[in-house]
Structures are given as C-alpha cells and as structure tokens.
Design a protein around this motif. Sequence first.
Motif, PDB file in Angstrom:
ATOM      1  N   ALA A 110       8.044   5.949  -8.194  1.00 17.32           N
ATOM      2  CA  ALA A 110       6.668   6.375  -8.484  1.00 17.32           C
ATOM      3  C   ALA A 110       6.137   5.718  -9.750  1.00 17.32           C
ATOM      4  CB  ALA A 110       6.615   7.899  -8.617  1.00 17.32           C
ATOM      5  N   GLN A 111       6.980   5.622 -10.756  1.00 20.48           N
ATOM      6  CA  GLN A 111       6.550   5.027 -12.018  1.00 20.48           C
ATOM      7  C   GLN A 111       6.307   3.526 -11.887  1.00 20.48           C
ATOM      8  OE1 GLN A 111       5.816   6.550 -15.091  1.00 20.48           O
ATOM      9  NE2 GLN A 111       5.831   8.351 -13.756  1.00 20.48           N
ATOM     10  N   LEU A 112       7.133   2.852 -11.074  1.00 18.07           N
ATOM     11  CA  LEU A 112       6.904   1.424 -10.853  1.00 18.07           C
ATOM     12  C   LEU A 112       5.586   1.205 -10.117  1.00 18.07           C
ATOM     13  CD1 LEU A 112       8.036  -1.443 -11.209  1.00 18.07           C
ATOM     14  CD2 LEU A 112       9.140  -1.179  -8.970  1.00 18.07           C
ATOM     15  N   ALA A 113       5.290   2.069  -9.155  1.00 14.29           N
ATOM     16  CA  ALA A 113       4.012   1.973  -8.441  1.00 14.29           C
ATOM     17  C   ALA A 113       2.839   2.139  -9.401  1.00 14.29           C
ATOM     18  CB  ALA A 113       3.949   3.022  -7.334  1.00 14.29           C
ATOM     19  N   ASN A 114       2.922   3.112 -10.288  1.00 10.41           N
ATOM     20  CA  ASN A 114       1.869   3.321 -11.279  1.00 10.41           C
ATOM     21  C   ASN A 114       1.688   2.086 -12.156  1.00 10.41           C
ATOM     22  OD1 ASN A 114       1.530   5.926 -10.335  1.00 10.41           O
ATOM     23  ND2 ASN A 114       2.756   6.871 -11.947  1.00 10.41           N
ATOM     24  N   LEU A 115       2.800   1.508 -12.559  1.00 12.79           N
ATOM     25  CA  LEU A 115       2.763   0.356 -13.451  1.00 12.79           C
ATOM     26  C   LEU A 115       2.099  -0.842 -12.784  1.00 12.79           C
ATOM     27  CD1 LEU A 115       3.927  -0.390 -16.330  1.00 12.79           C
ATOM     28  CD2 LEU A 115       5.845  -1.420 -15.101  1.00 12.79           C
ATOM     29  N   LEU A 116       2.362  -1.025 -11.497  1.00 13.42           N
ATOM     30  CA  LEU A 116       1.848  -2.193 -10.776  1.00 13.42           C
ATOM     31  C   LEU A 116       0.518  -1.942 -10.080  1.00 13.42           C
ATOM     32  CD1 LEU A 116       5.188  -3.413  -9.136  1.00 13.42           C
ATOM     33  CD2 LEU A 116       4.097  -4.278 -11.218  1.00 13.42           C
ATOM     34  N   GLY A 117       0.044  -0.702 -10.105  1.00 14.04           N
ATOM     35  CA  GLY A 117      -1.223  -0.383  -9.454  1.00 14.04           C
ATOM     36  C   GLY A 117      -1.122  -0.306  -7.945  1.00 14.04           C
ATOM     37  N   ILE A 118       0.049   0.048  -7.422  1.00 11.96           N
ATOM     38  CA  ILE A 118       0.250   0.184  -5.979  1.00 11.96           C
ATOM     39  C   ILE A 118       0.007   1.644  -5.583  1.00 11.96           C
ATOM     40  CG2 ILE A 118       1.902  -0.019  -4.083  1.00 11.96           C
ATOM     41  CD1 ILE A 118       3.435  -2.060  -5.801  1.00 11.96           C
ATOM     42  N   GLU A 119      -0.745   1.848  -4.538  1.00 11.00           N
ATOM     43  CA  GLU A 119      -0.936   3.204  -4.020  1.00 11.00           C
ATOM     44  C   GLU A 119       0.189   3.511  -3.034  1.00 11.00           C
ATOM     45  OE1 GLU A 119      -4.197   6.053  -1.717  1.00 11.00           O
ATOM     46  OE2 GLU A 119      -4.767   4.039  -2.394  1.00 11.00           O
ATOM     47  N   GLN A 120       1.093   4.418  -3.451  1.00 11.38           N
ATOM     48  CA  GLN A 120       2.244   4.730  -2.611  1.00 11.38           C
ATOM     49  C   GLN A 120       1.813   5.526  -1.390  1.00 11.38           C
ATOM     50  OE1 GLN A 120       5.735   6.081  -4.720  1.00 11.38           O
ATOM     51  NE2 GLN A 120       6.512   7.213  -2.952  1.00 11.38           N
ATOM     52  N   ARG A 121       2.320   5.119  -0.223  1.00  9.45           N
ATOM     53  CA  ARG A 121       1.980   5.776   1.037  1.00  9.45           C
ATOM     54  C   ARG A 121       3.072   6.747   1.487  1.00  9.45           C
ATOM     55  NH1 ARG A 121      -3.395   5.198   1.056  1.00  9.45           N
ATOM     56  NH2 ARG A 121      -4.094   3.046   1.357  1.00  9.45           N
ATOM     57  N   SER A 122       4.273   6.244   1.710  1.00  7.50           N
ATOM     58  CA  SER A 122       5.355   7.108   2.190  1.00  7.50           C
ATOM     59  C   SER A 122       6.685   6.377   2.077  1.00  7.50           C
ATOM     60  CB  SER A 122       5.110   7.516   3.655  1.00  7.50           C
ATOM     61  OG  SER A 122       5.188   6.384   4.507  1.00  7.50           O
ATOM     62  N   GLY A 123       7.748   7.039   2.547  1.00 11.07           N
ATOM     63  CA  GLY A 123       9.052   6.405   2.551  1.00 11.07           C
ATOM     64  C   GLY A 123       9.189   5.419   3.691  1.00 11.07           C
ATOM     65  N   LEU A 124      10.100   4.455   3.520  1.00 14.83           N
ATOM     66  CA  LEU A 124      10.374   3.495   4.583  1.00 14.83           C
ATOM     67  C   LEU A 124      11.360   4.043   5.606  1.00 14.83           C
ATOM     68  CD1 LEU A 124      10.676   0.074   2.701  1.00 14.83           C
ATOM     69  CD2 LEU A 124       9.003   0.662   4.452  1.00 14.83           C
ATOM     70  N   GLU A 125      12.201   5.001   5.194  1.00 15.34           N
ATOM     71  CA  GLU A 125      13.210   5.559   6.085  1.00 15.34           C
ATOM     72  C   GLU A 125      12.604   6.712   6.881  1.00 15.34           C
ATOM     73  OE1 GLU A 125      17.332   5.475   3.859  1.00 15.34           O
ATOM     74  OE2 GLU A 125      15.742   6.042   2.456  1.00 15.34           O
ATOM     75  N   ASP A 126      12.364   6.504   8.136  1.00 14.68           N
ATOM     76  CA  ASP A 126      11.742   7.517   8.987  1.00 14.68           C
ATOM     77  C   ASP A 126      12.576   8.795   9.015  1.00 14.68           C
ATOM     78  OD1 ASP A 126       9.685   5.803   9.659  1.00 14.68           O
ATOM     79  OD2 ASP A 126      10.707   5.040  11.441  1.00 14.68           O
TER      80      ASP A 126
END
Length: 252
Positions: A110-126
């Motif tokens: 979550a913190q890496l997403a914030n740093l890079l400006g990525i809007e996190q959607r969900s996990g990759l593992e279904d």
Amino acid sequence: MNNYQLESLLNDFLKPFAIKDYCPNGMQVEGKAEVKKIVTGVTASQALIDAAIEQEADALLVHHGYFWRGESEPLKGMKFKRIKALIENGINLYAYHLPLDVHPEVGNNAQLANLLGIEQRSGLEDGNPNSVAVWGELPNAMSAKEFSELLAMKLNREPLHIESGVAKSIKTVGWCTGGGQDFIDLAASKGMDAFVSGEISERTTYSARELGIHYFSAGHHATERYGVKALGEWLASEHGFDVSFIDIDNPV
C-alpha cells in the motif's frame, strides 16, 4: 505501555494470525516491561540494533526479524551477538513480515502504491483476501522509460528494467515488494503491462520477454522501507510513542 500490551496492540492492528508466514510475528525477543521509545527499521541487523542502543530505545520494530523457517537454530555467531545485544540492553524486538506486506493502510504494498501514485485495485491471487501480490492503475499511461525514472526518483535507486519484448506503454501495474519476482507469471496472465518487485531471478528475464510484460527490479530494501516507517508513524500519532525510523542502507 507494557511490552505485552504493545504486542497486543500491534497484533490487533496487523492481524498476523490471518496469514501463514515463514517466521513468528510479534514479540521475538523480550526486553524491559515499559516501552516509551521505539526505533523502527527494515531489518534487525547489528547496525540497526547498535543505533537503537545509542538512542536508548525500549523497543525495536522491524519487518525482517529472526527465526526464519529452515534457518540454523543454534544461537551462535552473528545471531548470538545480535540477540545478546538486545537482551543486555533490555530492548524488545517486534517483527512483522507478511502481515506488514499486505496491510491495507501501512503495508509495504500500500505504501509503495502511495509513493508511486498507483491506484490499488485488488490482489492478484484470486480468492485470497491476503494476497501478497496486488495490482492497480496509473492515472495516466507512461512509457517504460518514464516509469523507470519515476521508480528511480521515488526510491532513490536505479531499478533494473527487463523490457517486455513488445512496444507497449504502462497503465496497469502489478507489484509485490521484497522478493516477489515469481509473481510475474501471474501478473502477465492477468494482462498487466508491468510488474514491480524488489529482486530478480535468472528466470524472471525470460518471463518478461516471452510473456510480454515489463519487469522492474527496484530493490528488496528500497521497496520495503515504507511499511514499517508508516507503522511507526501510526504508533506515534495514535498512541503517543516516541518513534524514530532509522534507514540502514542496503543496495539489494
């Protein structure tokens, strides 16, 4: 706060019992009963312990602690010196591994997403609510060169970029901080334009080229600085602890 009360507080927040891990999460070495001053850092190395001693910390809170599955059990050599220093100085050691990777607020992902400006959607593992690999979207598509430059600027280190083998811009990104390079195949199967992790294996190169996905190896340490730092800031702002984050540089 009592050292066991602090462990309960951290457990309630990070929920370590909800995820299977390779090490014990929580208090790993018991120190003094009362905790006021906390030092946070990525790995409980000797250098970080020495810094905590210098700051007269009551506790050390890290992402990478001790007692990993499969490691040598005897307390001797480097391991003995580290634990001896903690015990002699009454420093509690708390470590949270995967629970700190996946936490939706202070987690490494979550913190890496914030740093890079990525809007996190969900996990990759279904079907896995605690997926350690996740995906999201950039607000605007970027070239691979632009995204590499963004990583370098934000993480203060040059990432290793393996090109996808096809000319494509980057909009959707999968990532897993630390040693999550083997999730690249899953990210490619989900149609990601790029995948980011901390490390790279020999096989990762061929996955990127043959599956048509950009891969960025951005550093295990560099991608995992921010979770434990955010956790310490939460302890300071919400619970009044005196917290210092100490970054022991690691080029890997």
